[in-house]
Design a protein around this motif. Structure first.
Motif, mmCIF file in Angstrom:
data_model
loop_
_atom_site.group_PDB
_atom_site.id
_atom_site.type_symbol
_atom_site.label_atom_id
_atom_site.label_comp_id
_atom_site.label_asym_id
_atom_site.label_seq_id
_atom_site.Cartn_x
_atom_site.Cartn_y
_atom_site.Cartn_z
ATOM 1 N N GLU A 233 0.815 -1.212 0.000
ATOM 2 C CA GLU A 233 0.000 0.000 0.000
ATOM 3 C C GLU A 233 0.847 1.261 0.000
ATOM 4 N N ASP A 234 2.091 1.181 0.395
ATOM 5 C CA ASP A 234 2.989 2.330 0.449
ATOM 6 C C ASP A 234 3.188 2.897 -0.963
ATOM 7 N N PRO A 235 2.762 4.147 -1.221
ATOM 8 C CA PRO A 235 2.902 4.717 -2.557
ATOM 9 C C PRO A 235 4.348 4.998 -2.950
ATOM 10 N N ASP A 236 5.277 4.970 -1.980
ATOM 11 C CA ASP A 236 6.685 5.194 -2.289
ATOM 12 C C ASP A 236 7.381 3.945 -2.814
ATOM 13 N N VAL A 237 6.690 2.805 -2.827
ATOM 14 C CA VAL A 237 7.242 1.580 -3.403
ATOM 15 C C VAL A 237 6.939 1.612 -4.900
ATOM 16 N N HIS A 238 8.004 1.782 -5.692
ATOM 17 C CA HIS A 238 7.840 1.970 -7.130
ATOM 18 C C HIS A 238 8.174 0.735 -7.963
ATOM 19 N N GLY A 239 8.776 -0.267 -7.356
ATOM 20 C CA GLY A 239 9.153 -1.425 -8.148
ATOM 21 C C GLY A 239 9.702 -2.546 -7.289
ATOM 22 N N LEU A 240 10.139 -3.586 -7.976
ATOM 23 C CA LEU A 240 10.686 -4.770 -7.338
ATOM 24 C C LEU A 240 11.808 -5.296 -8.216
ATOM 25 N N ALA A 241 12.999 -5.443 -7.635
ATOM 26 C CA ALA A 241 14.140 -6.009 -8.351
ATOM 27 C C ALA A 241 14.222 -7.489 -7.989
ATOM 28 N N LEU A 242 14.401 -8.331 -8.994
ATOM 29 C CA LEU A 242 14.480 -9.778 -8.784
ATOM 30 C C LEU A 242 15.755 -10.320 -9.423
ATOM 31 N N MET A 243 16.447 -11.208 -8.716
ATOM 32 C CA MET A 243 17.638 -11.856 -9.236
ATOM 33 C C MET A 243 17.421 -13.358 -9.137
ATOM 34 N N TYR A 244 17.479 -14.017 -10.291
ATOM 35 C CA TYR A 244 17.269 -15.457 -10.357
ATOM 36 C C TYR A 244 18.617 -16.148 -10.509
ATOM 37 N N LEU A 245 18.928 -17.029 -9.579
ATOM 38 C CA LEU A 245 20.200 -17.736 -9.601
ATOM 39 C C LEU A 245 20.128 -18.942 -10.528
ATOM 40 N N PRO A 246 21.271 -19.375 -11.058
ATOM 41 C CA PRO A 246 21.282 -20.544 -11.937
ATOM 42 C C PRO A 246 20.776 -21.797 -11.218
ATOM 43 N N THR A 247 20.073 -22.632 -11.952
ATOM 44 C CA THR A 247 19.586 -23.929 -11.444
ATOM 45 C C THR A 247 19.906 -24.996 -12.486
ATOM 46 N N ASP A 248 19.573 -26.246 -12.158
ATOM 47 C CA ASP A 248 19.766 -27.320 -13.133
ATOM 48 C C ASP A 248 18.893 -27.094 -14.371
ATOM 49 N N ASP A 249 17.674 -26.564 -14.162
ATOM 50 C CA ASP A 249 16.758 -26.324 -15.276
ATOM 51 C C ASP A 249 17.144 -25.101 -16.097
ATOM 52 N N SER A 250 17.716 -24.095 -15.453
ATOM 53 C CA SER A 250 18.108 -22.849 -16.115
ATOM 54 C C SER A 250 19.492 -22.445 -15.611
ATOM 55 N N PRO A 251 20.544 -22.791 -16.355
ATOM 56 C CA PRO A 251 21.907 -22.569 -15.862
ATOM 57 C C PRO A 251 22.384 -21.117 -15.912
ATOM 58 N N HIS A 252 21.512 -20.187 -16.280
ATOM 59 C CA HIS A 252 21.919 -18.793 -16.417
ATOM 60 C C HIS A 252 21.356 -17.924 -15.292
ATOM 61 N N LEU A 253 22.125 -16.916 -14.927
ATOM 62 C CA LEU A 253 21.680 -15.908 -13.983
ATOM 63 C C LEU A 253 20.618 -15.062 -14.675
ATOM 64 N N GLY A 254 19.543 -14.757 -13.975
ATOM 65 C CA GLY A 254 18.484 -13.942 -14.561
ATOM 66 C C GLY A 254 18.198 -12.734 -13.698
ATOM 67 N N ALA A 255 17.743 -11.660 -14.318
ATOM 68 C CA ALA A 255 17.443 -10.440 -13.581
ATOM 69 C C ALA A 255 16.206 -9.787 -14.178
ATOM 70 N N ARG A 256 15.357 -9.275 -13.301
ATOM 71 C CA ARG A 256 14.133 -8.607 -13.753
ATOM 72 C C ARG A 256 13.870 -7.414 -12.844
#
Length: 108
Positions: free
Chosen positions: A28-51
């Motif tokens: 509910e806080d209007p000062d929250v403008h986004g969310l940064a996500l970092m996906y670590l490599p796994t057996d299914d997806s060996p690449h680092l991901g970022a969103r």
């Protein structure tokens, strides 16, 4: 002379997927403008991901501040890990960091 790349271009170059997402259960806080996500490599997806998920309705100035902040945050996690910026480890083993605007008082 300033670099011709915009911050959005730099996010793209370092592999950060930027999306606007209204369906997220935003705080509910209007000062929250986004969310940064970092996906670590796994057996299914060996690449680092970022969103970077951006709350809808941001002004161009706010988006520029978010992108500028995000470039630094994503570059630092790649160089130094999650600790310096306080990334939160999620139950799935990946990391998240809320994008929240805070006004810092002057030291004068």
């Amino acid at each position: 002379m300033e670099d011709a790349l915009t911050m959005a271009d730099r996010l793209d170059l370092i592999g950060v997927d930027v999306v606007e997402l209204a369906e997220l259960n935003w705080p509910e806080d209007p000062d929250v403008h986004g969310l940064a996500l970092m996906y670590l490599p796994t057996d299914d997806s060996p690449h680092l991901g970022a969103r970077l998920v951006v709350r809808p309705g941001q002004t161009p100035e706010t988006l520029q501040r978010i992108y500028t902040w995000a470039v630094g945050v994503f570059e630092r996690i790649g160089e130094h890990g999650p600790e310096p910026d306080g990334w939160h480890e999620r139950s799935d083993g990946n990391y998240q960091l809320w994008v929240r605007q805070v006004e810092v008082p002057s030291l004068d």
